[in-house]
Design a protein around this motif. Structure first.
Motif, PDB file in Angstrom:
ATOM      1  N   SER A   1       0.818  -1.219   0.000  1.00 26.34           N
ATOM      2  CA  SER A   1       0.000   0.000   0.000  1.00 26.34           C
ATOM      3  C   SER A   1       0.848   1.264   0.000  1.00 26.34           C
ATOM      4  CB  SER A   1      -0.920   0.019   1.226  1.00 26.34           C
ATOM      5  OG  SER A   1      -1.819  -1.057   1.210  1.00 26.34           O
ATOM      6  N   LYS A   2       2.112   1.135   0.320  1.00 24.90           N
ATOM      7  CA  LYS A   2       2.944   2.334   0.513  1.00 24.90           C
ATOM      8  C   LYS A   2       3.097   3.145  -0.762  1.00 24.90           C
ATOM      9  CE  LYS A   2       5.399   0.549   4.542  1.00 24.90           C
ATOM     10  NZ  LYS A   2       4.530   1.363   5.415  1.00 24.90           N
ATOM     11  N   GLY A   3       3.222   2.477  -1.915  1.00 25.95           N
ATOM     12  CA  GLY A   3       3.326   3.215  -3.165  1.00 25.95           C
ATOM     13  C   GLY A   3       2.055   3.973  -3.486  1.00 25.95           C
ATOM     14  N   CYS A   4       0.900   3.336  -3.264  1.00 27.27           N
ATOM     15  CA  CYS A   4      -0.376   4.015  -3.511  1.00 27.27           C
ATOM     16  C   CYS A   4      -0.558   5.205  -2.572  1.00 27.27           C
ATOM     17  CB  CYS A   4      -1.532   3.030  -3.339  1.00 27.27           C
ATOM     18  SG  CYS A   4      -1.614   1.748  -4.609  1.00 27.27           S
ATOM     19  N   HIS A   5      -0.179   5.024  -1.307  1.00 27.81           N
ATOM     20  CA  HIS A   5      -0.312   6.131  -0.353  1.00 27.81           C
ATOM     21  C   HIS A   5       0.601   7.298  -0.725  1.00 27.81           C
ATOM     22  CE1 HIS A   5      -1.953   3.187   2.918  1.00 27.81           C
ATOM     23  NE2 HIS A   5      -2.772   3.379   1.923  1.00 27.81           N
ATOM     24  N   LYS A   6       1.775   6.993  -1.248  1.00 29.94           N
ATOM     25  CA  LYS A   6       2.673   8.066  -1.696  1.00 29.94           C
ATOM     26  C   LYS A   6       2.053   8.825  -2.862  1.00 29.94           C
ATOM     27  CE  LYS A   6       7.371   9.013  -3.326  1.00 29.94           C
ATOM     28  NZ  LYS A   6       6.903   9.968  -4.366  1.00 29.94           N
ATOM     29  N   LEU A   7       1.467   8.097  -3.799  1.00 27.85           N
ATOM     30  CA  LEU A   7       0.820   8.756  -4.931  1.00 27.85           C
ATOM     31  C   LEU A   7      -0.318   9.655  -4.460  1.00 27.85           C
ATOM     32  CD1 LEU A   7       0.649   5.825  -7.514  1.00 27.85           C
ATOM     33  CD2 LEU A   7       2.106   7.860  -7.639  1.00 27.85           C
ATOM     34  N   ILE A   8      -1.095   9.185  -3.490  1.00 29.86           N
ATOM     35  CA  ILE A   8      -2.203   9.989  -2.971  1.00 29.86           C
ATOM     36  C   ILE A   8      -1.677  11.252  -2.295  1.00 29.86           C
ATOM     37  CG2 ILE A   8      -4.078  10.009  -1.272  1.00 29.86           C
ATOM     38  CD1 ILE A   8      -4.417   6.965  -1.934  1.00 29.86           C
ATOM     39  N   ARG A   9      -0.601  11.101  -1.515  1.00 28.22           N
ATOM     40  CA  ARG A   9      -0.003  12.293  -0.892  1.00 28.22           C
ATOM     41  C   ARG A   9       0.495  13.273  -1.942  1.00 28.22           C
ATOM     42  NH1 ARG A   9       2.251   8.381   2.570  1.00 28.22           N
ATOM     43  NH2 ARG A   9       4.248   8.504   1.456  1.00 28.22           N
ATOM     44  N   ASP A  10       0.952  12.739  -3.081  1.00 28.00           N
ATOM     45  CA  ASP A  10       1.501  13.594  -4.140  1.00 28.00           C
ATOM     46  C   ASP A  10       0.435  14.135  -5.081  1.00 28.00           C
ATOM     47  OD1 ASP A  10       4.006  13.162  -3.085  1.00 28.00           O
ATOM     48  OD2 ASP A  10       4.597  11.649  -4.557  1.00 28.00           O
TER      49      ASP A  10
END
Length: 374
Positions: free
Chosen positions: A276-285
């Motif tokens: 999930s960490k990659g998806c969460h980074k994209l959402i933050r960005d």
């Protein structure tokens, strides 16, 4: 030959041969080739321009390569490509062809040639890319299939990369109903990679379309796959990332999509899951957090054309048991789960196994378990 092209076969073959010769010219990359095409108009005009005219735009070595007859290897590739092209539903599009997808033509570095196997008309239909981890969880693959199925039913062609995990699940979901899918690959179309997806690739070649910018015979070279990602995003109105680790190649595709002006969507997940960490980074960005296919359709200003049928629920085991409620939405270790439901270890192991076999629970590395929502 190409059904969409009225040019006689012999003339078309000469055109393809010239484009292949240009693409394969020693020391002449795609960017230089596009500059020369802008200057001279066509590959044949480039070859006829002469050394002096070419030297005004390229290095002496590049000019000599363009003026020389094609080497034996290139001549053999041209012959093999024309033989491949003569087979049913095999196509080669040049950058100047009217059938070349306009969204792809308008990026900074479009391929000179596109090799296609299957339904060429899909390249001009509204599309969405669905990508994610090769080492996806069962929940991730279930989500990818569900989103792909619903979005394909709503009129979107699903684009992905034929990799294991999320890509394969997205292709499968798109093919499960009336919709279809495009697989963009990083090898020549006379090869199937990975081999485990051979049956899926053969089905896509009939019901969908397989696309590559790489010449026949090109093996699975690692550096080719990040480049093919720009084609996935360019063919799509937006890209949905289902699962991705912090350093996932899916983030490259998502960033390319953003640079190309495409919408980027991401599915949130458990804070305890590395996928999930990659998806969460994209959402933050700035990526759009989505939980339903309708949210994607709304963002793309589309209305569902066909309602996706409800996913059949299990007839074997209920879906409202204390065990499933205790699992919640994230991974849970065995001991923590045992404490939550107040059972014995033996009874819990037995119940976990039953629900795992029924497809409602996934066993994760590290002794964790996760509920699969369908």
């Amino acid at each position: 030959m190409q059904d969409t092209d009225p040019i006689p076969a012999a003339s078309r073959n000469r055109q393809i041969a010239d484009w292949l010769r240009l693409e394969q010219a020693a020391g002449v990359g795609c960017r230089t080739a596009r500059l020369l095409l802008n200057q001279f108009g066509s590959p044949q005009a480039i070859f006829n321009a002469g050394n002096a005219a070419l030297a005004a735009h390229v290095s002496p070595a590049q000019a000599r390569a363009l003026c020389a007859p094609p080497p034996r290897e290139t001549a053999a590739l041209i012959e093999a490509t024309l033989a491949w092209l003569a087979q049913p539903n095999h196509h080669v599009l040049t950058l100047h062809d009217a059938a070349y997808p306009p969204l792809l033509a308008n990026i900074d570095d479009p391929p000179l040639l596109l090799y296609l196997k299957g339904r060429i008309e899909l390249l001009r239909q509204p599309a969405l890319g669905i990508i994610g981890s090769r080492n996806a969880s069962e929940q991730g693959k279930t989500s990818a299939r569900s989103f792909a199925h619903a979005l394909a039913n709503a009129g979107l062609t699903i684009v992905s990369g034929l990799a294991l995990g999320i890509d394969a699940a997205a292709h499968e979901g798109a093919l499960a109903g009336p919709g279809s899918t495009i697989a963009v690959v990083g090898t020549g179309l006379d090869r199937i990679y990975p081999a485990r997806n051979e049956a899926l690739a053969r089905r896509i070649a009939v019901e969908g379309c397989i696309v590559s910018e790489y010449a026949l015979g090109t093996p699975p070279i690692a550096s080719n796959f990040p480049r093919r990602n720009r084609v996935i995003s360019a063919l799509s109105a937006g890209v949905l990332v289902v699962e991705a680790a912090a350093q996932s190649g899916s983030l490259i595709t998502a960033n390319l999509a953003a640079e190309q002006g495409r919408e980027v969507f991401a599915l949130p997940g458990s804070i305890h899951s590395s996928l999930s960490k990659g998806c969460h980074k994209l959402i933050r960005d700035g990526a759009q957090l989505v939980e339903t296919a309708d949210e994607i359709l709304a963002a793309l200003h589309m209305s569902p054309l066909v309602a996706a049928p409800a996913v059949a629920q299990s007839e074997c085991l209920p879906e409202d048991t204390p065990l499933l409620a205790a699992l919640g939405h994230g991974p849970v270790e065995f001991d923590a789960l045992l404490a939550r439901i107040g059972s014995t270890a033996a009874a819990l192991n037995s119940e976990l196994l039953m629900f795992e076999l029924d497809g409602q629970i996934e066993r994760l590395p590290g002794g964790q378990f996760q509920r699969i929502f369908r």
